[in-house]
Design a protein around this motif. Structure first.
Motif, mmCIF file in Angstrom:
data_model
loop_
_atom_site.group_PDB
_atom_site.id
_atom_site.type_symbol
_atom_site.label_atom_id
_atom_site.label_comp_id
_atom_site.label_asym_id
_atom_site.label_seq_id
_atom_site.Cartn_x
_atom_site.Cartn_y
_atom_site.Cartn_z
ATOM 1 N N THR A 1 1.197 -1.060 0.014
ATOM 2 C CA THR A 1 0.361 0.288 0.010
ATOM 3 C C THR A 1 0.597 1.175 -0.263
ATOM 4 N N TYR A 2 1.761 0.545 -0.220
ATOM 5 C CA TYR A 2 2.793 2.243 0.068
ATOM 6 C C TYR A 2 3.140 3.419 -1.253
ATOM 7 N N VAL A 3 2.511 4.268 -1.262
ATOM 8 C CA VAL A 3 2.520 4.905 -2.085
ATOM 9 C C VAL A 3 4.206 5.357 -2.359
ATOM 10 N N SER A 4 4.770 5.537 -3.659
ATOM 11 C CA SER A 4 6.293 5.975 -3.290
ATOM 12 C C SER A 4 5.959 7.963 -4.104
ATOM 13 N N GLY A 5 5.243 7.940 -4.568
ATOM 14 C CA GLY A 5 5.663 9.445 -5.177
ATOM 15 C C GLY A 5 4.117 10.048 -5.863
ATOM 16 N N GLN A 6 4.280 11.012 -6.718
ATOM 17 C CA GLN A 6 3.023 11.901 -7.668
ATOM 18 C C GLN A 6 2.696 10.516 -9.224
ATOM 19 N N LYS A 7 3.652 10.061 -9.279
ATOM 20 C CA LYS A 7 4.025 9.118 -10.662
ATOM 21 C C LYS A 7 2.785 7.601 -10.521
ATOM 22 N N ASP A 8 3.923 7.454 -8.961
ATOM 23 C CA ASP A 8 2.775 6.158 -8.638
ATOM 24 C C ASP A 8 1.611 5.955 -8.401
ATOM 25 N N LEU A 9 0.984 7.175 -7.376
ATOM 26 C CA LEU A 9 -0.123 7.917 -7.309
ATOM 27 C C LEU A 9 -1.076 8.887 -8.513
ATOM 28 N N ARG A 10 -0.731 8.830 -8.890
ATOM 29 C CA ARG A 10 -1.126 8.783 -10.710
ATOM 30 C C ARG A 10 -1.893 7.664 -10.883
ATOM 31 N N GLU A 11 -0.903 6.762 -11.473
ATOM 32 C CA GLU A 11 -1.590 5.439 -11.568
ATOM 33 C C GLU A 11 -2.511 5.145 -10.699
ATOM 34 N N ARG A 12 -2.587 5.158 -9.527
ATOM 35 C CA ARG A 12 -3.084 4.690 -8.688
ATOM 36 C C ARG A 12 -4.956 5.558 -8.632
#
Length: 591
Positions: free
Chosen positions: A503-514
């Protein structure tokens, strides 16, 4: 509330078959609107306004936009036609500017625009209605006009602008730029927002429930800014929505789409449906099965890749090999073994083996339970939206209710053991939709279900808000907003503290895909998914990747998709419109 809906529907009926006898909305081309004496009394004013709302019932304007999700990442159709006006599917690779989809979408939205223009002109010219009510109705009509132009601009990206009634012979203006149309949309929505007589929201049970509100106007303006990539403005508007009364439904996600909750504050703006012929929803008819009440067609199917995209319950990526070791290295024919029902005779097993199925892995008494486990430990929305193998569905044979199970191969029967779930596609094994399918014998007719069709709901607003914030730079608040939707669904909450967890969100790109995945999982069959993929320009990679296409559950292809080109991200001006109006230029790639 339903009695109030009956009154509204009767007004609409009289508008379209009686009041429109004067303005010719139903008997002349959509581009021609007159007014006659339509607005001479308060009763006629209300009928005229409801005639504009009635445009939302059109297939591509509102009530059946969900059908377009068959061309999104989330859906498929069972053959080469879309079952909408006989048009080709967008993913067929052969669709042209002459296709009925493009013509109907254009025509239906412009009919709404011309109806709204006629209403606005008459309302501003003086009608026998109080000033306060007149002001509110004008604000509603401007909201609807913005909604119709929004629908056009997101796909055609620049269309002719008409802000006043015009005769048919003057419907010949050239296209305006995409930005010019956005400017019109923003101006209309701003006028609606600034109108003091337009309420923030209507309470549940209010007679005006279903009419435009400030919450709807802020939400649509925020969405327009998101399309324009003006993220700070989108954020400001979308934040405002939550201050005006909308709220997430806090019950079971599946229950949100039932009639009992159709006017919950999460449903900001919806098409008002009722169980009368031509005035309800046809979801049952198209996504139900032969054992859903009414004996339906299941011609819209969930996409296999979409189903497999749903996370595990702990937020980790779903992988077949973790449940069925060796699955990914097997051919689709070989892995069919995992989906076979328990108790096959030796003769049946030998027949499957002769077809190339890896029958050495077959478990005569545990095959069903083994594959069923792969669907149970997942995001709860998977089971809420999809009928998966060996899950149950409470359906009906005629007016008698029974509980069925999706098994392979199908044996039967509708009214006796083993109560297999029967479809129009029994020769193949597909996932089936559960969302929007009525259970038991709870409706009167498969062709007109009573549940409202949401066009804007608060979960959409929250996920757009998270997107608007994230596109300006990674921020923990965007994660928290996204988690509101996940929490309601029962999905694992995302976090930024422990990198060892899925469930770890690593940054903007990761959150965009989530965020994008969250929208895919939250909104199937709501007319949102296709337009999201077009807006993000991710449609090619999600829908047309290698080995994509319509497939049986184990991955055997039944219909391949063909990417026509990147110009699919912008729809063609319908060929008929260019023939009628030589001042309109075609979009690139569709000449």
């Amino acid at each position: 509330m339903k009695m109030l809906k009956y009154i509204l529907i009767l007004v609409i009926i009289f508008t379209t078959i009686g009041g429109c006898k004067e303005n010719l909305l139903d008997t002349t081309p959509y581009s021609q609107i007159g007014s006659g004496n339509m607005w001479d009394s308060e009763n006629l004013v209300e009928k005229g306004v409801n005639g504009v709302y009635n445009t939302l019932r059109y297939t591509y304007v509102g009530n059946e936009l969900w059908m377009l999700d068959q061309d999104a990442f989330t859906g498929s159709n069972r053959d080469r036609t879309s079952w909408i006006l006989g048009s080709s599917t967008l993913k067929s690779g052969v669709i042209t500017a002459a296709d009925g989809l493009f013509q109907a979408y254009w025509q239906q939205h412009y009919e709404g625009i011309h109806r709204a223009n006629d209403a606005i002109e008459n309302l501003t010219s003086g009608v026998p209605v109080s000033e306060e009510k007149t002001a509110r109705l004008i604000a509603e009509m401007k909201f609807l006009r913005a909604y119709f132009y929004f629908g056009l601009n997101r796909v055609y990206k620049g269309v002719p602008i008409y802000l006043e009634p015009v005769p048919a012979e003057e419907v010949n203006r050239p296209r305006e730029t995409e930005q010019a149309v956005w400017d019109v949309i923003i101006k209309d929505l701003t006028a609606s927002i600034n109108e003091a007589n337009l309420p923030d929201m209507y309470a549940r049970g209010d007679a005006n429930k279903g009419h435009a509100t400030k919450a709807a106007a802020y939400a649509l303006r925020g969405k327009a800014y998101l399309y324009m990539e003006e993220y700070a403005k989108a954020e400001e508007d979308l934040r405002k929505v939550g201050d005006l009364g909308p709220a997430l439904f806090q019950g079971d996600y599946k229950d949100l789409f039932k009639e009992a909750n159709e006017d919950h504050p999460e449903m900001i703006f919806s098409v008002q449906n009722i169980a009368l012929s031509g005035l309800g929803t046809r979801t049952q008819k198209h996504v139900g099965t032969r054992v859903a009440f009414g004996s339906n067609w299941n011609n819209h199917l969930p996409n296999v890749d979409f189903v497999e995209s749903y996370e595990n319950a702990d937020g980790s990526e779903f992988k077949w090999d973790e449940y069925l070791p060796g699955y990914s290295s097997m051919s689709p024919t070989e892995r069919k073994v995992f989906f076979l029902r328990d108790g096959l005779t030796q003769e049946e097993q030998d027949e499957f083996e002769s077809q190339g199925v890896e029958m050495s892995l077959y478990l005569p008494n545990g095959n069903e339970a083994r594959v069923k486990a792969a669907y149970e430990n997942r995001d709860p929305r998977l089971q809420a939206n999809i009928i998966t193998p060996y899950s149950e569905f409470h359906g009906a044979a005629g007016s008698d209710e029974f509980t069925y199970t999706l098994r392979w191969p199908y044996i039967g029967y509708d009214r006796s053991e083993p109560f297999d779930l029967r479809t129009d596609t029994n020769s193949k094994f597909y996932y089936l939709w559960r969302k929007w399918v009525y259970e038991g014998a709870s409706i009167e007719n498969r062709a007109y279900g009573p549940t409202d069709q949401p066009l804007i709901r608060y979960a959409d607003v929250l996920l757009m808000l998270a997107e608007a914030i994230n596109e300006q730079g990674f921020d923990q608040e965007a994660v928290s907003i996204l988690n509101q939707v996940r929490d309601r669904a029962g999905a694992a909450l995302l976090q930024t503290g422990d990198p060892s967890l899925p469930t770890y969100v690593s940054g903007q790109k990761d959150l965009r895909e989530r965020i994008r995945n969250e929208r895919r999982w939250e909104f199937p069959l709501e007319g949102i998914n296709l337009f999201d993929e077009m807006r993000w320009e991710t449609w090619k990679e999600t829908k047309f990747a290698p080995q994509s296409g319509q497939k049986e559950i184990w991955g055997a292809p039944t219909y391949e998709y063909s990417w026509r080109g990147d110009h699919l991200y912008t729809w063609p001006i319908p060929r008929t419109e260019i023939e009628r109006n030589p001042n309109i230029e075609q979009n690139s790639g569709w000449e």
